[in-house]
Write a protein that holds these residues in place. Structure first.
Motif, PDB file in Angstrom:
ATOM      1  N   ASN A   9      -5.473  -3.093   5.286  1.00  0.00           N
ATOM      2  CA  ASN A   9      -5.005  -2.641   3.979  1.00  0.00           C
ATOM      3  C   ASN A   9      -5.040  -3.747   2.926  1.00  0.00           C
ATOM      4  OD1 ASN A   9      -4.445   0.080   4.567  1.00  0.00           O
ATOM      5  ND2 ASN A   9      -2.690  -0.586   5.786  1.00  0.00           N
ATOM      6  N   LYS A  10      -5.824  -4.780   3.215  1.00  0.00           N
ATOM      7  CA  LYS A  10      -5.942  -5.858   2.226  1.00  0.00           C
ATOM      8  C   LYS A  10      -7.301  -5.772   1.552  1.00  0.00           C
ATOM      9  CE  LYS A  10      -2.722  -8.958   4.400  1.00  0.00           C
ATOM     10  NZ  LYS A  10      -2.529 -10.072   5.311  1.00  0.00           N
ATOM     11  N   PRO A  11      -7.365  -5.987   0.227  1.00  0.00           N
ATOM     12  CA  PRO A  11      -8.661  -5.901  -0.457  1.00  0.00           C
ATOM     13  C   PRO A  11      -9.646  -6.923   0.101  1.00  0.00           C
ATOM     14  CG  PRO A  11      -6.858  -6.081  -2.032  1.00  0.00           C
ATOM     15  CD  PRO A  11      -6.276  -6.319  -0.687  1.00  0.00           C
ATOM     16  N   THR A  22     -10.232   5.078  -6.833  1.00  0.00           N
ATOM     17  CA  THR A  22      -9.531   3.887  -6.331  1.00  0.00           C
ATOM     18  C   THR A  22      -9.955   2.650  -7.112  1.00  0.00           C
ATOM     19  OG1 THR A  22      -9.545   4.875  -4.147  1.00  0.00           O
ATOM     20  CG2 THR A  22      -9.030   2.547  -4.243  1.00  0.00           C
ATOM     21  N   ARG A  77      -3.567 -13.692 -10.963  1.00  0.00           N
ATOM     22  CA  ARG A  77      -4.036 -12.305 -11.019  1.00  0.00           C
ATOM     23  C   ARG A  77      -3.484 -11.579 -12.243  1.00  0.00           C
ATOM     24  NH1 ARG A  77      -6.368  -9.160  -7.542  1.00  0.00           N
ATOM     25  NH2 ARG A  77      -6.162 -10.732  -5.928  1.00  0.00           N
ATOM     26  N   ARG A  95      -7.681   0.166  -9.352  1.00  0.00           N
ATOM     27  CA  ARG A  95      -7.476  -1.237  -8.959  1.00  0.00           C
ATOM     28  C   ARG A  95      -7.925  -2.215 -10.039  1.00  0.00           C
ATOM     29  NH1 ARG A  95      -7.966  -0.714  -3.104  1.00  0.00           N
ATOM     30  NH2 ARG A  95      -6.169   0.601  -2.684  1.00  0.00           N
ATOM     31  N   LEU A 130     -10.308  -0.430   5.402  1.00  0.00           N
ATOM     32  CA  LEU A 130     -10.100   0.970   5.787  1.00  0.00           C
ATOM     33  C   LEU A 130     -10.702   1.910   4.741  1.00  0.00           C
ATOM     34  CD1 LEU A 130      -8.775   2.160   8.272  1.00  0.00           C
ATOM     35  CD2 LEU A 130      -6.698   2.490   6.950  1.00  0.00           C
ATOM     36  N   LYS A 162     -12.671  -4.572  -4.366  1.00  0.00           N
ATOM     37  CA  LYS A 162     -11.358  -3.975  -4.643  1.00  0.00           C
ATOM     38  C   LYS A 162     -10.936  -2.950  -3.589  1.00  0.00           C
ATOM     39  CE  LYS A 162     -10.974  -5.922  -8.784  1.00  0.00           C
ATOM     40  NZ  LYS A 162     -10.023  -7.002  -8.947  1.00  0.00           N
ATOM     41  N   LEU A 163     -11.818  -2.673  -2.639  1.00  0.00           N
ATOM     42  CA  LEU A 163     -11.436  -1.739  -1.578  1.00  0.00           C
ATOM     43  C   LEU A 163     -10.971  -2.510  -0.352  1.00  0.00           C
ATOM     44  CD1 LEU A 163     -14.203   1.050  -1.550  1.00  0.00           C
ATOM     45  CD2 LEU A 163     -12.068   1.000  -2.808  1.00  0.00           C
ATOM     46  N   GLU A 184     -11.747  -8.683  -1.303  1.00  0.00           N
ATOM     47  CA  GLU A 184     -12.110  -9.807  -2.175  1.00  0.00           C
ATOM     48  C   GLU A 184     -11.604 -11.149  -1.652  1.00  0.00           C
ATOM     49  OE1 GLU A 184     -10.576  -9.102  -6.114  1.00  0.00           O
ATOM     50  OE2 GLU A 184      -8.708  -8.324  -5.323  1.00  0.00           O
ATOM     51  N   GLY A 185     -10.546 -11.120  -0.858  1.00  0.00           N
ATOM     52  CA  GLY A 185     -10.025 -12.393  -0.369  1.00  0.00           C
ATOM     53  C   GLY A 185     -10.564 -12.793   0.992  1.00  0.00           C
ATOM     54  N   ARG A 229      -2.967 -12.191  -0.478  1.00  0.00           N
ATOM     55  CA  ARG A 229      -2.329 -11.076  -1.135  1.00  0.00           C
ATOM     56  C   ARG A 229      -1.914 -10.007  -0.140  1.00  0.00           C
ATOM     57  NH1 ARG A 229      -5.176  -6.829  -4.705  1.00  0.00           N
ATOM     58  NH2 ARG A 229      -3.387  -5.826  -5.661  1.00  0.00           N
ATOM     59  N   GLY A 230      -0.794  -9.401  -0.404  1.00  0.00           N
ATOM     60  CA  GLY A 230      -0.310  -8.352   0.474  1.00  0.00           C
ATOM     61  C   GLY A 230      -1.202  -7.135   0.440  1.00  0.00           C
ATOM     62  N   GLY A 231      -0.969  -6.250   1.382  1.00  0.00           N
ATOM     63  CA  GLY A 231      -1.784  -5.056   1.473  1.00  0.00           C
ATOM     64  C   GLY A 231      -1.476  -4.070   0.372  1.00  0.00           C
ATOM     65  N   THR A 232      -2.349  -3.069   0.217  1.00  0.00           N
ATOM     66  CA  THR A 232      -2.139  -2.066  -0.806  1.00  0.00           C
ATOM     67  C   THR A 232      -1.274  -0.932  -0.274  1.00  0.00           C
ATOM     68  OG1 THR A 232      -4.163  -1.039  -0.111  1.00  0.00           O
ATOM     69  CG2 THR A 232      -4.306  -2.555  -1.943  1.00  0.00           C
ATOM     70  N   SER A 233      -1.349  -0.697   1.014  1.00  0.00           N
ATOM     71  CA  SER A 233      -0.572   0.376   1.611  1.00  0.00           C
ATOM     72  C   SER A 233      -0.539   0.142   3.107  1.00  0.00           C
ATOM     73  CB  SER A 233      -1.257   1.706   1.288  1.00  0.00           C
ATOM     74  OG  SER A 233      -0.863   2.677   2.216  1.00  0.00           O
ATOM     75  N   THR A 234       0.563   0.486   3.712  1.00  0.00           N
ATOM     76  CA  THR A 234       0.652   0.205   5.137  1.00  0.00           C
ATOM     77  C   THR A 234       0.296   1.420   5.989  1.00  0.00           C
ATOM     78  OG1 THR A 234       2.975   0.660   4.929  1.00  0.00           O
ATOM     79  CG2 THR A 234       2.340  -1.657   5.005  1.00  0.00           C
ATOM     80  N   LYS A 235       0.282   2.591   5.369  1.00  0.00           N
ATOM     81  CA  LYS A 235       0.014   3.775   6.186  1.00  0.00           C
ATOM     82  C   LYS A 235      -1.491   3.955   6.377  1.00  0.00           C
ATOM     83  CE  LYS A 235      -0.223   7.071   2.489  1.00  0.00           C
ATOM     84  NZ  LYS A 235       0.168   8.238   1.860  1.00  0.00           N
ATOM     85  N   VAL A 236      -1.837   4.565   7.508  1.00  0.00           N
ATOM     86  CA  VAL A 236      -3.241   4.876   7.760  1.00  0.00           C
ATOM     87  C   VAL A 236      -3.556   6.141   6.981  1.00  0.00           C
ATOM     88  CG1 VAL A 236      -4.942   5.425   9.524  1.00  0.00           C
ATOM     89  CG2 VAL A 236      -3.121   3.830  10.018  1.00  0.00           C
ATOM     90  N   ARG A 237      -4.515   5.994   6.078  1.00  0.00           N
ATOM     91  CA  ARG A 237      -4.750   7.103   5.160  1.00  0.00           C
ATOM     92  C   ARG A 237      -5.622   8.191   5.768  1.00  0.00           C
ATOM     93  NH1 ARG A 237      -8.836   6.313   1.730  1.00  0.00           N
ATOM     94  NH2 ARG A 237      -7.553   6.177  -0.122  1.00  0.00           N
ATOM     95  N   VAL A 280      -7.172 -16.510  -4.855  1.00  0.00           N
ATOM     96  CA  VAL A 280      -6.521 -15.233  -5.131  1.00  0.00           C
ATOM     97  C   VAL A 280      -7.096 -14.152  -4.237  1.00  0.00           C
ATOM     98  CG1 VAL A 280      -6.409 -13.365  -6.824  1.00  0.00           C
ATOM     99  CG2 VAL A 280      -5.812 -15.673  -7.466  1.00  0.00           C
ATOM    100  N   GLY A 281      -6.233 -13.364  -3.680  1.00  0.00           N
ATOM    101  CA  GLY A 281      -6.714 -12.268  -2.830  1.00  0.00           C
ATOM    102  C   GLY A 281      -6.498 -12.588  -1.377  1.00  0.00           C
ATOM    103  N   ALA A 282      -6.766 -13.854  -0.989  1.00  0.00           N
ATOM    104  CA  ALA A 282      -6.674 -14.189   0.427  1.00  0.00           C
ATOM    105  C   ALA A 282      -5.267 -13.967   0.966  1.00  0.00           C
ATOM    106  CB  ALA A 282      -7.105 -15.624   0.641  1.00  0.00           C
TER     107      ALA A 282
END
Lengths: 255, 514
Positions: free
Chosen positions: A138-140, B309, B177, B313, A103, A99-100, A142-143, B285-293, B281-283
């Motif tokens: 920024n993608k988990p 986190t 999902r 999630r 990054l 789930k992470l 898992e994929g 899938r869009g990102g969770t955030s675009t900014k560098v944290r 599923v997941g492959a």
């Protein structure tokens, strides 16, 4: 064992009399091993020879029954945290938090090794870009494919810039380009002064990459040295590593 | 299973059952002794009841049929809750699914076998529950009670068929999902639905009629007057079936199996397609955030951030934790309503319930964070001290508990400052205790096994429950005029904490083969 060329430089790893038993079975038996700083050392051996057990003891994941381990001069058994700070371990089936994102994973690993935030951030960007994972940052996880997961896990191992990088079968299941990328990275690391220990069943990899090779069988180190030194030990001049290896682990050599 | 034809549906069912039982933690000797005593006690009770009822004939009347139907509906909703959740998991818990689907065996057959296993496991608890009585009755000369097995199994096959339709319907409507998460939520709501409906009159103010004590009696009378529960009507079949009438029993069992087979046959082809879709599923899938944290500083902060986190999630898992609290909703409504009437016991009772709830939530979250840690080897290889990392996990657990409790705590404090202070202390103490128990009795287990978290140490489970009750009593008493008495349960709770404390292992010591 034939005498190795003498070495007066610093050692990344010194293992003496290391023993690990599971009930009646002795997995590692009075093992002595020395890995020099700034070299790529390949540990070879048949399945169940004790390679992974040895490396797991070096990384502090297993407690030996007896013996000593020193990582860059630090007693790994007396001061495990100090030794662990110098080492990175990449198992054959690396674990990533599904789930992470890569990054976030690197952020977490950097935190565990107390890498300052700004340094970790810059290094994460550098490593992820080098591993072609920046677009996926920024993608988990898992994929991800196996190769991408392996790259992300290796990125995690490098985030704290370890003095000693230990990899268990790092090339298993990777495609040619991915394997090439990792091999190049390992060689670059050694050129930059780092030390790498890896186990592999792909003898061609050890032959091409390793500065020195150790052969382990039944929990004992049967030989260690450069390829030429091993050839001399096995009495197989001008032979391939495969022939030398089979001779050293005392298995019949195909005609 | 060697004698079964390879690749046949029964062979696959045997495979499913073998996996289901192998997946359970190995019973320890003490657990076996405990189960043995429990079984003997259950058979003692079953035998006594069977002996008392050996000459009693259950009357087949509209009222008895209605009561039994209500019991069966309650059982069915619980079965449906299990099957909806399991049906959604079929697609996501890959296990051997890819192996099976890549074999020459048809997807329809794989689905049928998996659903048979699901149906049998959904009915297992109820079968075990009735067995002491049914077997004792059969031995005492009333073998007709054995039909109840057939009724329960047919109900579970029907629940499985419906669960499958719901899960695959969700899959088709909202994608894999979201379907997984929604199915988990739906599963918990269905499981609690019967109870929530039965309590509806208490917490929903639907007008004077629902507050009338005779409302439910009148409703039942109206139902009975419809004639649908007369002995010649299908709604009386369940009661007739368990009392040994062969025609209704056979009709129920056969119709349940036919519906089950029709559903699995109809959805078999779709199953292969959906399972393949879920695998991807997941492959994409869009990102969770675009900014560098911003990166964490140090192990404590890194661990806390990682746990928070992962909580955020894994909606499905957190939904499982929170939906257990559904059962407390009616009680909460009633109590908050009773504050208006100035009842003396309302505030202390709410404070106790809130304290107990916070322990339950914290215990569950702490289990997920501590025992469900997926990166044990990474943590073991890191130089960060295990104790500090576990402390960070504990703090991470307290954060969502705090967010959940903030509104009820504020409401209580607004009504009664003393109650608010007592609730705050109770919530903190109980959540901390539950977290500490989770740390002391850490049993590394995959997060997906959350439902089986009670399979760990019975001392830990007992301590968690006992401490929740003790802190609930402490907080409840502290909210009353006799607040000094709160010291007694509080001291007892502290004593229990000291008594059950265990030295913490390093992460390397928790690894297999250490």
């Amino acid at each position: 064992m034939a005498a190795e060329q003498t070495w007066d430089g610093p050692n990344a790893l010194v293992v003496r009399g290391l023993t690990k038993t599971y009930g009646a079975k002795t997995a590692v038996d009075q093992l002595d091993l020395t890995v020099r700083q700034g070299e790529l050392y390949a540990l070879l051996g048949p399945n169940g020879a004790g390679k992974t057990t040895t490396l797991r003891m070096v990384t502090g994941l297993l407690k030996p029954n007896s013996g000593s381990i020193a990582v860059c001069g630090v007693d790994a058994l007396a001061t495990p945290a100090k030794a662990k700070a110098l080492v990175a371990w990449l198992p054959d089936e690396p674990m990533l938090y599904d789930k992470l994102t890569p990054l976030e994973y690197l952020d977490f690993v950097a935190g565990l090794w107390s890498v300052p935030g700004k340094v970790a951030k810059a290094r994460a960007e550098e490593i992820l870009k080098a591993f072609d994972l920046w677009d996926q940052r920024n993608k988990p996880c898992e994929g991800f494919s196996r190769g991408m997961k392996q790259k992300a896990a290796l990125a995690g191992a490098l985030i704290h810039d370890p003095k000693l990088l230990i990899l268990d079968e790092p090339l298993t299941g990777l495609d040619a380009s991915m394997a090439r990328l990792i091999k190049d990275m390992l060689q670059q690391r050694v050129r930059d002064g780092g030390t790498v220990i890896l186990t592999t069943h792909i003898l061609e990899v050890a032959e091409r990459l390793a500065d020195r090779i150790g052969v382990i069988a039944s929990g004992k180190l049967t030989a260690q040295g450069t390829l030429d030194e091993l050839r001399a030990v096995a009495g197989k001049d001008n032979s391939t590593l495969e022939d030398v290896f089979l001779k050293l682990i005392d298995e019949p050599i195909a005609p | 299973m060697n004698w079964l034809p390879k690749g046949s549906t029964p062979w696959l069912v045997a495979h499913e059952l073998r996996l289901a039982f192998r997946g359970r933690p190995t019973a320890q000797r003490s657990a076996l002794i405990f189960l043995g005593i429990l079984g003997a006690l259950a058979f003692g009770v079953g035998l006594t009841v069977a002996y008392a009822l050996r000459k009693v004939e259950i009357p087949i009347t509209p009222i008895s049929a209605l009561i039994f139907d209500l019991v069966l509906v309650a059982v069915f909703t619980l079965m449906l809750s299990v099957t909806v959740s399991r049906a959604a998991q079929i697609f996501f818990e890959r296990g051997d699914l890819e192996l099976l689907l890549s074999s020459p065996i048809s997807g329809r057959r794989v689905l049928t076998a998996r659903c048979v296993g699901m149906a049998l496991s959904a009915s297992l608890m109820f079968l075990l529950l009735v067995t002491p009585f049914v077997v004792s009755s059969a031995v005492l000369g009333r073998p007709e009670w054995l039909w109840s097995y057939g009724v329960l199994v047919s109900a579970s096959f029907l629940a499985t068929a419906l669960g499958l339709v719901i899960a695959m319907g969700l899959f088709a409507l909202i994608g894999p999902r979201a379907a997984k998460t929604l199915a988990q939520i739906l599963s918990a709501v269905i499981g609690a639905s019967f109870y929530l409906l039965s309590q509806m009159g208490r917490y929903l103010d639907l007008g004077p009629v629902t507050r009338s004590p005779g409302f439910w009696r009148d409703a039942m009378t109206s139902l009975l007057q419809t004639g649908l529960f007369a002995p010649d009507q299908p709604l009386s079949w369940p009661l007739q079936a368990i009392t040994g009438a062969p025609v209704p029993a056979t009709a129920m069992i056969v119709s349940a199996f036919v519906i089950f087979l029709l559903v699995t046959a109809a959805l078999g082809a779709r199953f292969e397609r959906d399972a393949a879709a879920a695998a991807g599923v997941g492959a994409g899938r869009g990102g969770t955030s675009t900014k560098v944290r911003r990166f964490s500083e140090g192990p404590f902060s890194a661990m806390m951030r990682k746990e928070l986190t992962l909580f955020r999630r894994d909606i499905a898992l957190i939904a499982q934790v929170l939906l257990r609290l559904l059962y407390l909703v009616p009680t909460g409504f009633v109590l908050f309503k009773s504050i208006k009437t100035g009842s003396d016991i309302a505030i202390p009772t709410i404070v106790s319930i809130l304290t107990f709830m916070s322990a339950q939530i914290a215990g569950s979250l702490a289990w997920i964070a501590v025992s469900g840690e997926e990166g044990l080897e990474l943590l073991a290889a890191s130089p960060a001290p295990a104790q500090g990392l576990r402390r960070a996990k504990l703090v991470a657990v307290l954060v969502p508990v705090g967010w959940l409790m903030i509104i009820p705590l504020g409401l209580i404090a607004w009504t009664s400052p003393q109650g608010g202070a007592a609730a705050l202390l109770g919530v903190i103490a109980s959540a901390l205790s539950a977290g500490l128990i989770a740390i002391w009795y850490e049993t590394p287990t995959p997060r997906t096994q959350f439902r089986r978290r009670r399979g760990g140490s019975w001392v830990g489970n007992l301590a968690e429950f006992g401490l929740s009750a003790l802190w609930a009593s402490t907080a409840g008493l502290a909210a009353t005029a006799w607040w000094p008495f709160a010291l007694f349960p509080a001291l007892l709770a502290i004593g229990v904490l000291f008594a059950v404390q265990r030295p913490q292992k390093t992460y390397a010591e928790t690894l297999p083969g250490a």
